[in-house]
Motif scaffolding. Structure first.
Motif, PDB file in Angstrom:
ATOM      1  N   LYS A  62      -4.454 -11.730   0.995  1.00  0.00           N
ATOM      2  CA  LYS A  62      -3.363 -10.899   0.478  1.00  0.00           C
ATOM      3  C   LYS A  62      -2.611 -11.600  -0.654  1.00  0.00           C
ATOM      4  CE  LYS A  62      -1.691  -7.499   2.284  1.00  0.00           C
ATOM      5  NZ  LYS A  62      -1.745  -6.036   2.007  1.00  0.00           N
ATOM      6  N   VAL A 182       2.265   2.644  -0.327  1.00  0.00           N
ATOM      7  CA  VAL A 182       1.337   1.932   0.559  1.00  0.00           C
ATOM      8  C   VAL A 182      -0.083   2.432   0.347  1.00  0.00           C
ATOM      9  CG1 VAL A 182       0.696   1.556   2.973  1.00  0.00           C
ATOM     10  CG2 VAL A 182       3.096   1.421   2.290  1.00  0.00           C
ATOM     11  N   GLU A 183      -0.232   3.747   0.256  1.00  0.00           N
ATOM     12  CA  GLU A 183      -1.555   4.344   0.058  1.00  0.00           C
ATOM     13  C   GLU A 183      -2.179   3.888  -1.263  1.00  0.00           C
ATOM     14  OE1 GLU A 183      -3.518   8.780  -0.754  1.00  0.00           O
ATOM     15  OE2 GLU A 183      -1.416   8.583  -0.163  1.00  0.00           O
ATOM     16  N   CYS A 185      -1.401   1.191  -3.196  1.00  0.00           N
ATOM     17  CA  CYS A 185      -1.653  -0.253  -3.284  1.00  0.00           C
ATOM     18  C   CYS A 185      -2.803  -0.697  -2.398  1.00  0.00           C
ATOM     19  CB  CYS A 185      -0.384  -1.023  -2.946  1.00  0.00           C
ATOM     20  SG  CYS A 185       0.928  -0.819  -4.163  1.00  0.00           S
ATOM     21  N   ALA A 186      -3.017  -0.005  -1.301  1.00  0.00           N
ATOM     22  CA  ALA A 186      -4.128  -0.358  -0.416  1.00  0.00           C
ATOM     23  C   ALA A 186      -5.474  -0.212  -1.112  1.00  0.00           C
ATOM     24  CB  ALA A 186      -4.089   0.507   0.845  1.00  0.00           C
ATOM     25  N   ARG A 187      -5.520   0.560  -2.201  1.00  0.00           N
ATOM     26  CA  ARG A 187      -6.764   0.736  -2.950  1.00  0.00           C
ATOM     27  C   ARG A 187      -7.095  -0.474  -3.815  1.00  0.00           C
ATOM     28  NH1 ARG A 187      -5.297   5.257  -6.585  1.00  0.00           N
ATOM     29  NH2 ARG A 187      -7.437   5.058  -7.343  1.00  0.00           N
ATOM     30  N   PRO A 189      -7.250  -4.153  -3.156  1.00  0.00           N
ATOM     31  CA  PRO A 189      -7.203  -5.383  -2.351  1.00  0.00           C
ATOM     32  C   PRO A 189      -7.299  -6.638  -3.192  1.00  0.00           C
ATOM     33  CG  PRO A 189      -9.349  -4.331  -2.136  1.00  0.00           C
ATOM     34  CD  PRO A 189      -8.467  -3.360  -2.861  1.00  0.00           C
ATOM     35  N   GLY A 193      -3.048  -5.717  -2.622  1.00  0.00           N
ATOM     36  CA  GLY A 193      -3.140  -4.650  -1.636  1.00  0.00           C
ATOM     37  C   GLY A 193      -1.799  -4.055  -1.236  1.00  0.00           C
ATOM     38  N   ALA A 194      -1.759  -3.521  -0.016  1.00  0.00           N
ATOM     39  CA  ALA A 194      -0.564  -2.847   0.487  1.00  0.00           C
ATOM     40  C   ALA A 194       0.557  -3.850   0.767  1.00  0.00           C
ATOM     41  CB  ALA A 194      -0.905  -2.074   1.760  1.00  0.00           C
ATOM     42  N   TRP A 229       5.649  -7.363  -1.211  1.00  0.00           N
ATOM     43  CA  TRP A 229       4.216  -7.564  -1.367  1.00  0.00           C
ATOM     44  C   TRP A 229       3.892  -9.060  -1.338  1.00  0.00           C
ATOM     45  CZ3 TRP A 229       6.580  -3.382  -3.411  1.00  0.00           C
ATOM     46  CH2 TRP A 229       5.895  -2.148  -3.407  1.00  0.00           C
ATOM     47  N   PRO A 271     -12.048   2.579   3.674  1.00  0.00           N
ATOM     48  CA  PRO A 271     -11.477   2.120   4.940  1.00  0.00           C
ATOM     49  C   PRO A 271     -11.532   3.224   5.997  1.00  0.00           C
ATOM     50  CG  PRO A 271      -9.744   2.590   3.349  1.00  0.00           C
ATOM     51  CD  PRO A 271     -11.036   2.706   2.618  1.00  0.00           C
TER      52      PRO A 271
END
Length: 271
Positions: A62, A182-183, A185-187, A189, A193-194, A229, A271
């Motif tokens: 992360k 969150v959605e 940033c999770a894309r 990694p 990421g999130a 983050w 995911p």
């Protein structure tokens, strides 16, 4: 210096921008430059420590997402761009000796050694652009400040001489924007990421949001919550704590601009 609006407009390609950096014509921060291209945090260290550092980064993806690794003694990074020369291609570098700041320079050819190795890590500029494109404002951009960063009590997985606790960056968001952020940033990694925490800063060991350890404090409005983050400064903090004889990093905000499209930071799996 900062390129003028006119000279920025005259730069027609990434190659021309890199040439301006390499020649010393540009030595300011890279935020907003080369939109769509992956920008990278840089750590250059003796190869004798590199395996432990890479192990540390892999155990803490992360804050320390690896996007490129050079060969020992070779200043190129061919997986990030065919003509990159890490000795010249950052606007500013910082040198640290035995864990203490030594100098800030615009070229490291005089400091390069045959035992040096480069590690490139993903950068938050990627997810910030994605958030702003989705209509989620970034307060530090609006206020023309460096994003605030804080030491935390969040533990890291150690690797050899490297360890410690995570550094985070904070951006205030409207409560209703948090799930979408969150959605998005999770894309990414490979760009931290999130978020790792939302809400009460004391829960992760931060005493006061108006006193960041790095960067600048920003305004938090009544309808906003602090969102945190994992931050690439974690790697620099860890390198300095290890007391290595010589470490070279980018100066904050003065990143390596790669040839890689930012969408390459998207995972190849769902995911």
């Amino acid at each position: 210096m900062r390129l003028t609006d006119q000279s920025i407009a005259s730069v027609q390609s990434l190659a021309e921008l890199r040439a301006a950096i390499r020649s010393g014509a540009f030595n300011d921060h890279t935020a907003g430059l080369a939109p769509g291209k992956l920008q990278c945090n840089i750590a250059i260290l003796p190869a004798a420590y590199a395996l432990d550092f890479l192990r540390f980064c892999l155990r803490n993806p992360k804050p320390c997402p690896i996007v490129g690794v050079g060969e020992t003694g070779d200043p190129s990074l061919p997986t990030l761009g065919p003509d990159i020369d890490i000795r010249h291609d950052l606007p500013r570098y910082r040198l640290y000796r035995d864990g203490k700041f030594s100098d800030e320079v615009t070229d490291i050819a005089a400091h390069w050694r045959d035992d040096m190795m480069t590690v490139a890590l993903g950068c938050s500029f990627t997810f910030e652009r994605a958030l702003m494109a989705a209509g989620i404002p970034m307060r530090h951009v609006e206020q023309n400040r460096t994003v605030p960063m804080y030491r935390t009590t969040l533990p890291l997985e150690g690797g050899g001489v490297f360890g410690g606790t995570m550094v985070v960056s904070m951006r205030p968001l409207r409560g209703g924007d948090v799930p979408r952020a969150v959605e998005i940033c999770a894309r990414y990694p490979l760009a931290h990421g999130a978020p790792v925490h939302v809400g009460d800063p004391a829960a992760i060991g931060i005493a006061a949001l108006d006193r960041p350890d790095w960067g600048d404090a920003v305004t938090i409005l009544p309808d906003e919550v602090p969102v945190f983050w994992a931050c690439g400064v974690t790697s620099q903090n860890t390198l300095l704590s290890a007391g290595i004889p010589l470490v070279i990093t980018h100066a904050p905000g003065h990143m390596l601009i790669s040839d890689i499209d930012e969408d390459a930071a998207l995972p190849i799996w769902k995911p």
